[in-house]
Design a protein around this motif. Structure first.
Motif, PDB file in Angstrom:
ATOM      1  N   VAL A   1     -32.310  11.765  -3.271  1.00 52.47           N
ATOM      2  CA  VAL A   1     -32.223  11.397  -1.855  1.00 52.47           C
ATOM      3  C   VAL A   1     -33.369  10.479  -1.436  1.00 52.47           C
ATOM      4  O   VAL A   1     -33.257   9.731  -0.452  1.00 52.47           O
ATOM      5  N   GLU A   2     -34.459  10.487  -2.203  1.00 52.47           N
ATOM      6  CA  GLU A   2     -35.564   9.579  -1.912  1.00 52.47           C
ATOM      7  C   GLU A   2     -35.156   8.121  -2.107  1.00 52.47           C
ATOM      8  O   GLU A   2     -35.749   7.212  -1.518  1.00 52.47           O
ATOM      9  N   TYR A   3     -34.152   7.914  -2.938  1.00 48.17           N
ATOM     10  CA  TYR A   3     -33.677   6.562  -3.220  1.00 48.17           C
ATOM     11  C   TYR A   3     -32.452   6.170  -2.394  1.00 48.17           C
ATOM     12  O   TYR A   3     -32.253   4.990  -2.093  1.00 48.17           O
ATOM     13  N   PHE A   4     -31.619   7.144  -2.060  1.00 50.52           N
ATOM     14  CA  PHE A   4     -30.329   6.834  -1.457  1.00 50.52           C
ATOM     15  C   PHE A   4     -30.177   7.312  -0.009  1.00 50.52           C
ATOM     16  O   PHE A   4     -29.278   6.847   0.696  1.00 50.52           O
ATOM     17  N   GLY A   5     -31.026   8.211   0.436  1.00 46.62           N
ATOM     18  CA  GLY A   5     -30.864   8.774   1.770  1.00 46.62           C
ATOM     19  C   GLY A   5     -29.732   9.787   1.802  1.00 46.62           C
ATOM     20  O   GLY A   5     -28.963   9.917   0.848  1.00 46.62           O
TER      21      GLY A   5
END
Length: 518
Positions: A476-480
């Motif tokens: 989620v740090e990369y994609f939200g």
């Protein structure tokens, strides 16, 4: 981390005072001082108005300790006594006198809504009104006080537990509970911090060490355990240099139907990424080309039917079998599953339509091997165990189901709860981005892949849920949240494994804290 019941916490307090030769007042001093230290470290003398609301029991006594330290360290603090009864605890009275000895501004007595102080959004509220011992309905005027807290939008810090919240039963009136921005809990968090109906009453929480007897903490067995990195790491099985794929088991993934082959693909890939030595997908004929093309590492066996599972017949000897992903619930599939169960001896992980089939034909539940893992989301769980009145009733019925059928339940949700052997394991990883199609299929694959390698089913369920959530937390740090998809969870599963062995960064804290003997 153990989650102690309120009865166990009371016992821990009693044992601590006896073994350490201290009074209950001394222990209260420790508790209140720890909360002051937490605040002082973050505020560093800032002159924000602080409103400390104290009940007339031991939680209120903690609040008075906090208020006294805030006063002696020069903070802008006002103290209030919420006069909900004529009975005062001994330790409350002692600390009430101690506050009066350090300030001319004695605590204000609140007895009705007309007494409520004016507060603003930039103020801080310390809620020390009711603790874990609350066993009665909250009076109407105190309910109005809680509503007053909420309307101010001021940051609210609760002591041990948000006032009005019970540790072991549901809330009767949502307005009769404090909505805390942060809760500082003693000894352990409370189960209600993690349940769907009650988690909203504290945005964040932290456990403070108040020096309870170490032997009591180590040897006391609890019915609930919070699962984090330190709990799962000891179960990790390292790989030998000379091992080969045959050492890590063979996962068989049975499921799929026309239009739902992707579910089996996700589960199969997740099982491989979790470490299964071999993976075979058993699908209708329509799934042969998609899976062979998408997953060259996965072997495929097909049913005789083009679009659905109508029979389950294979010659391999799998280490573990996952069933139900995208399978549908038509009569032929139900019949095939029933016939399969009569002869199966391999460990089972059952998800999705496998659960729906069990709900439709409950007689099949008796055919499940012991320690089968069932992974329902709330509606699937309801179809299995029946409706419930609240979260505590749900857990009671789920535990009864697990015990009766000797099964392991994985109740999926924001804090997934695993039930096994009459005990609850509450997971701490995961995020709202996981509310996406296929996320549950990935979890089934991870758990299946762990069992294939030799993890006990209960360990595989706990470890698998943790890794599933941790991988999503990394992804989620990369994609939200909105753009996270199920395959991303598989993509970052390797990093979740690696993270198990990362050391936490050192946290430096100031030594400028209150002396407990002050």
């Amino acid at each position: 981390m153990k989650i102690f019941s309120k009865e166990q916490i009371y016992e821990g307090d009693k044992i601590t005072t006896e073994r350490q030769g201290i009074s209950s007042t001394d222990l209260m001093e420790r508790a209140g001082t720890q909360i002051f230290n937490w605040m002082h470290l973050r505020m560093q003398g800032a002159q924000v108005p602080i409103h400390v609301f104290c009940g007339i029991g031991n939680n209120g006594g903690d609040g008075l300790v906090i208020a006294r330290h805030l006063i002696t360290h020069g903070y802008n603090v006002k103290t209030y006594i919420v006069n909900c009864s004529d009975k005062r605890s001994k330790d409350f009275l002692i600390n009430y006198d101690r506050v009066k000895n350090v300030t001319k501004n004695w605590p204000e007595l609140l007895s009705c809504s007309e007494d409520f102080p004016e507060m603003h959004r930039d103020d801080i509220i310390v809620d020390a009104i009711f603790g874990i011992g609350l066993n009665r309905l909250v009076q109407s005027w105190i309910k109005e006080l809680f509503i007053h807290f909420k309307k101010t939008q001021a940051f609210t810090l609760s002591v041990d537990i948000p006032s009005g919240l019970y540790t072991d039963k549901a809330v009767e009136n949502e307005d009769a509970v404090v909505y805390a921005g942060f809760t500082l809990s003693f000894a352990s968090p409370k189960l209600v911090f993690f349940l769907p109906e009650t988690a909203k009453y504290t945005v964040q929480w932290e456990v403070l060490d108040i020096g309870l007897d170490p032997e009591f903490l180590q040897t006391t067995q609890t019915d609930v355990e919070l699962i984090g990195k330190h709990e799962v790491l000891p179960n990790y099985i390292p790989r030998d240099k000379f091992s080969h794929k045959g050492n890590f088991g063979h996962s068989l993934i049975i499921g799929g139907s026309y239009g739902k082959i992707g579910a089996v693909s996700l589960t199969s890939r997740a099982a491989l990424s979790a470490g299964s030595g071999l993976v075979t997908a058993y699908v209708p004929k329509c799934g042969y080309v998609p899976i062979q093309a998408a997953l060259p590492e996965v072997m495929v066996i097909t049913d005789n039917d083009e679009e659905q599972i109508t029979s389950i017949d294979f010659e391999i000897k799998p280490s573990v079998i996952a069933f139900g992903i995208g399978a549908g619930t038509n009569n032929d599939t139900i019949s095939a599953f029933g016939t399969f169960l009569k002869h199966n001896t391999a460990p089972l992980v059952i998800d999705a339509d496998g659960l729906n089939i069990l709900s439709k034909k409950k007689s099949l539940i008796k055919l499940l091997p012991d320690e089968s893992i069932l992974t329902p989301h709330p509606k699937e769980l309801e179809r299995l165990i029946g409706s419930w009145t609240d979260d505590f009733d749900k857990l009671k019925k789920a535990k009864a189901f697990s015990k009766k059928h000797k099964s392991i339940l994985v109740i999926k949700g924001a804090n997934t709860i695993i039930i096994f052997d009459d005990k609850l394991y509450v997971n701490t990883t995961g995020n709202p981005g996981m509310a996406t199609a296929g996320s549950g299929d990935v979890l089934t694959g991870i758990i299946t892949g762990l069992i294939a390698q030799g993890y006990h089913p209960s360990v595989a369920a706990i470890f698998g849920v943790f890794l599933h959530g941790k991988s999503a937390d990394i992804a989620v740090e990369y994609f939200g949240y909105q753009s996270l998809v199920a395959s991303h969870i598989i993509d970052y599963l390797g990093e979740a494994f690696i993270d198990l062995f990362k050391q936490p960064e050192n946290i430096q804290e100031t030594d400028d804290t209150a002396d407990a003997e002050e």
